[in-house]
Design an enzyme around this catalytic site. Structure first.
Site, mmCIF file in Angstrom:
data_model
loop_
_atom_site.group_PDB
_atom_site.id
_atom_site.type_symbol
_atom_site.label_atom_id
_atom_site.label_comp_id
_atom_site.label_asym_id
_atom_site.label_seq_id
_atom_site.Cartn_x
_atom_site.Cartn_y
_atom_site.Cartn_z
ATOM 1 N N LYS A 22 -84.128 -8.098 16.597
ATOM 2 C CA LYS A 22 -83.287 -7.869 15.551
ATOM 3 C C LYS A 22 -82.203 -8.905 15.720
ATOM 4 C CE LYS A 22 -80.083 -4.386 15.557
ATOM 5 N NZ LYS A 22 -78.731 -5.112 15.377
ATOM 6 N N ASN A 23 -81.613 -8.913 16.988
ATOM 7 C CA ASN A 23 -80.409 -9.482 17.244
ATOM 8 C C ASN A 23 -80.370 -11.224 17.350
ATOM 9 O OD1 ASN A 23 -79.077 -7.215 16.627
ATOM 10 N ND2 ASN A 23 -78.252 -6.905 18.980
ATOM 11 N N ARG A 93 -73.139 -5.123 9.062
ATOM 12 C CA ARG A 93 -71.951 -6.023 9.397
ATOM 13 C C ARG A 93 -72.457 -7.589 9.529
ATOM 14 N NH1 ARG A 93 -69.960 -6.326 13.228
ATOM 15 N NH2 ARG A 93 -67.703 -6.719 12.904
ATOM 16 N N CYS A 117 -67.522 0.258 12.330
ATOM 17 C CA CYS A 117 -68.562 1.109 12.427
ATOM 18 C C CYS A 117 -68.420 2.198 13.166
ATOM 19 C CB CYS A 117 -69.881 0.225 12.765
ATOM 20 S SG CYS A 117 -69.816 -0.025 14.410
ATOM 21 N N ARG A 122 -64.578 -3.574 15.303
ATOM 22 C CA ARG A 122 -65.524 -4.658 14.961
ATOM 23 C C ARG A 122 -64.695 -5.786 14.252
ATOM 24 N NH1 ARG A 122 -70.859 -2.884 15.652
ATOM 25 N NH2 ARG A 122 -71.499 -5.078 15.931
ATOM 26 N N PRO A 123 -63.535 -6.339 14.663
ATOM 27 C CA PRO A 123 -62.914 -7.175 13.775
ATOM 28 C C PRO A 123 -63.716 -8.782 13.705
ATOM 29 C CG PRO A 123 -61.832 -7.188 16.076
ATOM 30 C CD PRO A 123 -62.899 -5.906 15.936
ATOM 31 N N VAL A 124 -63.416 -9.539 12.921
ATOM 32 C CA VAL A 124 -63.996 -10.858 12.981
ATOM 33 C C VAL A 124 -63.028 -12.130 12.864
ATOM 34 C CG1 VAL A 124 -65.862 -10.086 11.662
ATOM 35 C CG2 VAL A 124 -63.826 -10.919 10.257
ATOM 36 N N ASP A 125 -61.538 -11.789 13.578
ATOM 37 C CA ASP A 125 -60.576 -12.780 13.583
ATOM 38 C C ASP A 125 -60.957 -13.913 14.299
ATOM 39 O OD1 ASP A 125 -60.904 -10.594 15.831
ATOM 40 O OD2 ASP A 125 -59.094 -11.821 16.461
ATOM 41 N N LEU A 126 -61.832 -13.841 15.443
ATOM 42 C CA LEU A 126 -62.055 -14.844 16.199
ATOM 43 C C LEU A 126 -63.139 -15.911 15.237
ATOM 44 C CD1 LEU A 126 -62.837 -13.014 19.552
ATOM 45 C CD2 LEU A 126 -60.672 -14.423 18.774
ATOM 46 N N ASP A 308 -75.776 -2.751 24.766
ATOM 47 C CA ASP A 308 -76.659 -2.179 23.891
ATOM 48 C C ASP A 308 -77.795 -1.501 24.537
ATOM 49 O OD1 ASP A 308 -77.214 -5.060 21.438
ATOM 50 O OD2 ASP A 308 -75.530 -3.517 21.777
ATOM 51 N N ILE A 330 -67.131 -3.030 26.138
ATOM 52 C CA ILE A 330 -67.014 -3.931 25.264
ATOM 53 C C ILE A 330 -66.816 -3.326 23.799
ATOM 54 C CG2 ILE A 330 -68.720 -5.357 23.668
ATOM 55 C CD1 ILE A 330 -68.803 -6.593 26.356
ATOM 56 N N ARG A 400 -82.946 0.989 11.436
ATOM 57 C CA ARG A 400 -82.116 -0.269 11.585
ATOM 58 C C ARG A 400 -82.635 -1.147 12.584
ATOM 59 N NH1 ARG A 400 -75.724 -0.046 10.387
ATOM 60 N NH2 ARG A 400 -76.255 -2.138 10.677
HETATM 61 C C1 EPZ Z 1 -73.561 -8.391 18.621
HETATM 62 O O1 EPZ Z 1 -72.494 -7.691 17.938
HETATM 63 C C2 EPZ Z 1 -74.676 -7.491 18.365
HETATM 64 N N1 EPZ Z 1 -75.140 -7.506 16.982
HETATM 65 C C3 EPZ Z 1 -74.368 -6.209 19.122
HETATM 66 O O2 EPZ Z 1 -75.566 -5.409 19.003
HETATM 67 C C4 EPZ Z 1 -73.992 -6.166 20.347
HETATM 68 O O3 EPZ Z 1 -73.583 -4.791 20.846
HETATM 69 C C5 EPZ Z 1 -72.785 -7.190 20.485
HETATM 70 O O4 EPZ Z 1 -72.988 -8.420 19.930
HETATM 71 C C6 EPZ Z 1 -72.403 -7.333 21.898
HETATM 72 O O5 EPZ Z 1 -73.411 -7.792 22.776
HETATM 73 C C7 EPZ Z 1 -75.836 -8.485 16.371
HETATM 74 O O6 EPZ Z 1 -76.232 -9.489 17.060
HETATM 75 C C8 EPZ Z 1 -76.361 -8.392 15.224
HETATM 76 P P1 EPZ Z 1 -69.200 -9.348 19.629
HETATM 77 P P2 EPZ Z 1 -71.119 -8.631 17.388
HETATM 78 O O7 EPZ Z 1 -68.677 -10.319 18.503
HETATM 79 O O8 EPZ Z 1 -71.455 -10.094 17.203
HETATM 80 C C9 EPZ Z 1 -64.649 -8.081 19.942
HETATM 81 C C10 EPZ Z 1 -76.973 -3.510 18.382
HETATM 82 O O9 EPZ Z 1 -76.846 -2.386 18.790
HETATM 83 N N2 EPZ Z 1 -64.389 -9.040 18.720
HETATM 84 O O10 EPZ Z 1 -69.919 -9.902 20.883
HETATM 85 O O11 EPZ Z 1 -70.553 -7.865 16.373
HETATM 86 C C11 EPZ Z 1 -65.308 -6.951 19.383
HETATM 87 O O12 EPZ Z 1 -64.527 -6.199 18.792
HETATM 88 C C12 EPZ Z 1 -75.692 -4.127 18.067
HETATM 89 O O13 EPZ Z 1 -77.817 -4.026 18.232
HETATM 90 C C13 EPZ Z 1 -63.065 -9.459 18.377
HETATM 91 O O14 EPZ Z 1 -62.143 -8.895 18.993
HETATM 92 O O15 EPZ Z 1 -70.362 -8.295 18.966
HETATM 93 C C14 EPZ Z 1 -65.898 -6.454 21.008
HETATM 94 O O16 EPZ Z 1 -65.061 -5.550 21.412
HETATM 95 C C15 EPZ Z 1 -74.447 -3.416 18.152
HETATM 96 N N3 EPZ Z 1 -62.977 -10.531 17.435
HETATM 97 C C16 EPZ Z 1 -66.358 -7.607 21.411
HETATM 98 O O17 EPZ Z 1 -65.483 -8.568 20.883
HETATM 99 C C17 EPZ Z 1 -64.026 -11.027 16.697
HETATM 100 O O18 EPZ Z 1 -63.735 -11.681 15.674
HETATM 101 C C18 EPZ Z 1 -67.712 -8.216 21.620
HETATM 102 O O19 EPZ Z 1 -68.298 -8.410 19.844
HETATM 103 C C19 EPZ Z 1 -65.178 -10.769 17.127
HETATM 104 C C20 EPZ Z 1 -65.505 -9.722 18.232
#
Ligand code: EPZ
Length: 420
Positions: A22-23, A93, A117, A122-126, A308, A330, A400
């Site tokens: 999926k990912n 998301r 969620c 789950r911010p996207v600021d980065l 995960d 995380i 999902r």
């Molecule tokens: C991906 O989510 C995966 N989803 C998640 O899998 C997985 O848990 C996660 O990576 C961590 O490995 C998909 O690939 C579709 P991150 P993602 O950005 O990209 C913070 C599942 O169960 N952050 O690596 O959203 C965030 O809050 C799902 O299959 C910011 O602060 O995760 C978190 O604490 C759940 N600002 C950390 O980084 C940002 O702009 C890691 O999040 C982005 C992230």
């Protein structure tokens, strides 16, 4: 609303094939927006999140044709919209992953701002900060991210993520693939799904180097051509079935999985007493009928133990010999499954982001409620090992991310059925 009815107590035994990841599939599907040609994808898993991504691509004007072998021809030559609407983004998301490709190829994108969620904000600021460093102007207006590339298109940049982000790395890699010049992304995520996305972009004529390391070098190219790509197997689905076999003291063999993509999980299961054998594309686990031993773990970015898989190992610890500590680093709210496990007789106390789990000989079946994808998987595993019946509600969370979970578990001897 569908439910899963599980009668527990039987050790899992048998062999299943692991589905496509999926990912990996979600970012690769988003990356087809970069391609000014037809792409054929295979091994795409049949999951609700993938269907949502198809709907989103369709909304943008992408044409998709599925053949009898589940190969998908994807044609993004005639995009008709640059808007990723709220009603789709709110259900998944990962829709944010169309932002980078749309901006890179068309210079503009309007993506509904993804909310949080169950597991966290789950911010996207980065993601946004990286795109601004590449010259994009970004406004948040009416709940949408309104992004526009500078005249002449996105410019290459030297980026450094202050925290490791999988989605951020993917979005910026895709944006950099068509930007002018060479971009460097430091403190990049190293997950195998990142490597799969880079491989896809490179097969289509892109130039992404260093995927799998913490520093990506992306040489922007004029355009990407079509081709065929097979999505990697799902290492988290594989880990979930291995955890279920460990908790139920069973013996399973998984096919079409690269053991190197989940080494941290295999090491932890071996620590719990599992006898694990591997080959180039298979993994077998045998508990020899023994109860697992409690383990301590701490989630962290790849190659460390994946968040995960945390919920699934919490359930193994719940029925293990001894006491184990599970620390989630995380996401801020990803130990929620422990409350439902305690309703099944588990002995878990939470101290901040750590769950202290004292193993019990077995759990007692109960009606439980799923809250997010991996928490649901941990409740299914609990039902498989519990005495009596467990009814897992809200299993749309499971659909999902797990393809035909009840069929695959039945193939392994589980007494499980879907109640509509
Ligand atoms: C991906 O989510 C995966 N989803 C998640 O899998 C997985 O848990 C996660 O990576 C961590 O490995 C998909 O690939 C579709 P991150 P993602 O950005 O990209 C913070 C599942 O169960 N952050 O690596 O959203 C965030 O809050 C799902 O299959 C910011 O602060 O995760 C978190 O604490 C759940 N600002 C950390 O980084 C940002 O702009 C890691 O999040 C982005 C992230």
């Amino acid at each position: 609303m569908d439910k899963l009815l599980i009668r527990g107590g039987a050790p899992l035994a048998g062999e299943v094939r692991v589905s496509g990841s999926k990912n990996a599939a979600l970012p690769i599907l988003a990356a087809t927006l970069l391609v000014d040609d037809v792409v054929t994808l295979s091994n795409v898993p049949h999951l609700n999140d993938v269907t949502t991504m198809f709907e989103l691509l369709g909304c943008l004007g992408v044409e998709m044709v599925l053949d009898e072998k589940m190969h998908i021809d994807i044609d993004a030559r005639n995009i008709t919209s640059l808007v990723a609407p709220y009603d789709l983004v709110k259900t998944m998301r990962a829709s944010i992953l169309v932002l980078g490709p749309l901006l890179a190829r068309f210079g503009e994108a309007h993506v509904s701002f993804p909310g949080g969620c169950a597991i966290g904000s789950r911010p996207v600021d980065l993601h946004l900060r990286g795109l601004e460093a590449m010259g994009a102007s970004i406004e948040i207006d009416g709940g949408y991210i309104r992004a526009k590339a500078p005249d002449g298109g996105l410019r290459a940049a030297h980026l450094l993520f202050d925290i490791v982000t999988v989605g951020g790395t993917e979005n910026l890699m895709m944006a950099a693939a068509l930007a002018k010049g060479t971009s460097v992304i430091e403190n990049a995520a190293r997950e195998p799904e990142i490597v799969d996305l880079a491989n896809f972009i490179n097969v289509m004529g892109g130039r992404v180097e260093g995927a799998g390391s913490d520093t990506l070098v992306v040489h922007g190219v004029e355009s990407l051509h079509g081709g065929h790509y097979r999505v990697m197997p799902d290492r988290i689905e594989a880990g979930t079935f291995l955890a279920a076999a460990a908790a139920t003291r069973g013996k399973v063999k998984l096919r079409d999985i690269d053991p190197h993509t989940l080494e941290a999980v295999l090491l932890k299961l071996q620590e719990a007493g599992a006898d694990i054998q591997t080959g180039p594309d298979w993994i077998s686990l045998d508990m020899h009928g023994k109860r697992p031993k409690a383990v301590n773990l701490r989630t962290a970015p790849y190659p460390a133990f994946p968040t995960d898989m945390q919920a699934q190992l919490t359930t193994v610890n719940a029925v293990a010999e001894g006491t184990g500590a599970v620390t989630e680093t995380i996401f801020e709210n990803r130990l929620i499954q422990t409350h439902e496990l305690n309703r099944m007789g588990a002995k878990i106390i939470l101290e901040g982001n750590t769950a202290i789990i004292t193993g019990v000989e077995t759990l007692k079946g109960a009606p439980v409620m799923a809250s997010d994808l991996r928490a649901s998987a941990s409740l299914v595993i609990a039902g498989l090992v519990a005495k009596g019946e467990t009814l897992v509600d809200r299993i749309y969370h499971i659909d999902r991310g797990y393809e035909c979970i009840e069929e695959k578990l039945r193939q392994l001897g589980a007494d499980i059925q879907r109640i509509v």
